[in-house]
Write a protein that holds these residues in place. Sequence first.
Motif, PDB file in Angstrom:
ATOM      1  N   LEU A 158       0.836  -1.197   0.000  1.00 29.06           N
ATOM      2  CA  LEU A 158       0.000   0.000   0.000  1.00 29.06           C
ATOM      3  C   LEU A 158       0.872   1.248   0.000  1.00 29.06           C
ATOM      4  N   MET A 159       1.940   1.240   0.805  1.00 26.73           N
ATOM      5  CA  MET A 159       2.835   2.391   0.848  1.00 26.73           C
ATOM      6  C   MET A 159       3.537   2.587  -0.488  1.00 26.73           C
ATOM      7  N   GLU A 160       3.895   1.483  -1.143  1.00 29.64           N
ATOM      8  CA  GLU A 160       4.513   1.588  -2.465  1.00 29.64           C
ATOM      9  C   GLU A 160       3.553   2.222  -3.465  1.00 29.64           C
ATOM     10  N   SER A 161       2.277   1.852  -3.356  1.00 28.53           N
ATOM     11  CA  SER A 161       1.273   2.432  -4.248  1.00 28.53           C
ATOM     12  C   SER A 161       1.108   3.926  -3.987  1.00 28.53           C
ATOM     13  N   ILE A 162       1.104   4.310  -2.710  1.00 23.97           N
ATOM     14  CA  ILE A 162       0.995   5.731  -2.361  1.00 23.97           C
ATOM     15  C   ILE A 162       2.202   6.498  -2.886  1.00 23.97           C
ATOM     16  N   GLU A 163       3.387   5.933  -2.717  1.00 26.64           N
ATOM     17  CA  GLU A 163       4.608   6.609  -3.160  1.00 26.64           C
ATOM     18  C   GLU A 163       4.651   6.785  -4.670  1.00 26.64           C
ATOM     19  N   SER A 164       4.064   5.849  -5.399  1.00 28.74           N
ATOM     20  CA  SER A 164       4.094   5.939  -6.864  1.00 28.74           C
ATOM     21  C   SER A 164       3.066   6.927  -7.407  1.00 28.74           C
ATOM     22  N   ASN A 165       2.117   7.352  -6.563  1.00 26.05           N
ATOM     23  CA  ASN A 165       1.053   8.249  -7.023  1.00 26.05           C
ATOM     24  C   ASN A 165       1.166   9.666  -6.465  1.00 26.05           C
ATOM     25  N   HIS A 166       2.268   9.967  -5.771  1.00 24.91           N
ATOM     26  CA  HIS A 166       2.437  11.299  -5.190  1.00 24.91           C
ATOM     27  C   HIS A 166       3.876  11.759  -5.381  1.00 24.91           C
ATOM     28  N   ASN A 167       4.046  13.088  -5.498  1.00 29.96           N
ATOM     29  CA  ASN A 167       5.402  13.619  -5.599  1.00 29.96           C
ATOM     30  C   ASN A 167       6.006  13.762  -4.203  1.00 29.96           C
ATOM     31  N   GLU A 168       7.251  14.221  -4.143  1.00 33.09           N
ATOM     32  CA  GLU A 168       7.974  14.216  -2.875  1.00 33.09           C
ATOM     33  C   GLU A 168       7.346  15.137  -1.839  1.00 33.09           C
ATOM     34  N   SER A 169       6.899  16.336  -2.261  1.00 35.68           N
ATOM     35  CA  SER A 169       6.297  17.256  -1.290  1.00 35.68           C
ATOM     36  C   SER A 169       4.972  16.709  -0.765  1.00 35.68           C
ATOM     37  N   GLN A 170       4.218  16.015  -1.623  1.00 39.79           N
ATOM     38  CA  GLN A 170       2.967  15.401  -1.178  1.00 39.79           C
ATOM     39  C   GLN A 170       3.244  14.255  -0.212  1.00 39.79           C
ATOM     40  N   LEU A 171       4.287  13.476  -0.500  1.00 37.32           N
ATOM     41  CA  LEU A 171       4.648  12.379   0.399  1.00 37.32           C
ATOM     42  C   LEU A 171       5.104  12.903   1.754  1.00 37.32           C
ATOM     43  N   GLU A 172       5.805  14.027   1.738  1.00 43.31           N
ATOM     44  CA  GLU A 172       6.236  14.632   3.003  1.00 43.31           C
ATOM     45  C   GLU A 172       5.027  15.013   3.851  1.00 43.31           C
ATOM     46  N   ALA A 173       3.994  15.546   3.187  1.00 46.65           N
ATOM     47  CA  ALA A 173       2.773  15.914   3.908  1.00 46.65           C
ATOM     48  C   ALA A 173       2.058  14.673   4.435  1.00 46.65           C
ATOM     49  N   ILE A 174       2.034  13.607   3.639  1.00 46.07           N
ATOM     50  CA  ILE A 174       1.381  12.369   4.074  1.00 46.07           C
ATOM     51  C   ILE A 174       2.116  11.773   5.271  1.00 46.07           C
ATOM     52  N   ARG A 175       3.443  11.766   5.219  1.00 47.57           N
ATOM     53  CA  ARG A 175       4.215  11.234   6.352  1.00 47.57           C
ATOM     54  C   ARG A 175       3.972  12.060   7.614  1.00 47.57           C
TER      55      ARG A 175
END
Length: 329
Positions: free
Chosen positions: A247-264
């Motif tokens: 699931l995390m791999e899927s999230i990482e593949s669908n968001h850019n780095e700044s979006q991933l930072e916000a998700i984390r």
Amino acid sequence: MTIEKVKLEEGGCMIRFYKIVLSWNYFDLLSVSKKSSKQLRKASASGLKEVKDTFTDVDDYLATFEPLLFEEVKAQIVQAKDEDEGTSVMEQKVCVVKECSDSDGFYFPVVIYDADEGESVSQNDLLLLSREKIDMGVEKLPSAYAFALVEHRQGAALRLRMFLDGEVKGTNIHERQPTARLDNIRLRLSDPRALWYSSKVCSLSTIIREFVAMWSIGSLPFRDVILKAADSTADSTGSAWVIPRKLMESIESNHNESQLEAIRAGLSRKPFVLIQGPPGTGKTQTILGLLNAILHSVPARMNMKDQLRDMKRGPELPMEEKNIIMHRG
């Protein structure tokens, strides 16, 4: 850029919004958009312009985000025209002005449409009001045209708001340039025999809510968190959730780095996380990604009788179903 001081009294910030947006020249917006289309495509290809995330004060915050929000309004107006690119004639409905009042450069015509033609128009819809029928395939512009915002219904009639006291330059509402098109509108609004052509451009409901929210920052109890981005670094190792690897791999593949930072950051143990960004940066997509992670994961630990305990994992959805939900979001 210097932002004028506007007190957040009732409707105070919206007066500013109305004066700026309603004074714009519709055809100038379309012309500028066409000329800059190549530059816009290059900018999109190279990525979004980085916006700072810490601010000295409220004025600095507004000076950063207000111009971006007005650019979003322009983009909505132009996009609405692009969607109708197949025809040179705008969808126009005939109306008459029943009555009209004015105050501080604003005019409030109450218009009546033929039959039920006004039923498709709603509050906060942006209209283009013109004395002549507009043909986009003809270079000659109408002599009298301006934007009008739908305020509310009065029975079968619509009350509109227009700003006809000159075109606002930039975002300084005190710097205005008189124009013939607005003067011509103002002179004819009181004529009950005059026919007007009304075209719906787009709805401004969402952008109006964003504008009010932006200007309310000074009254928020957590404004310092927004301005200073205190403790903004997200610690992924301190996540409060156990997220399945796929699931995390899927999230990482669908968001850019700044979006991933916000998700984390949202998945961390911090008691408060604010996700902010200018229009078009993917805030909605980021929130959906965060919710997907939370809904399909379990808390890493829980507080029970003042002790932190690991929680046992519950049953999971099949990975295929999780991916379907992710892509629907």
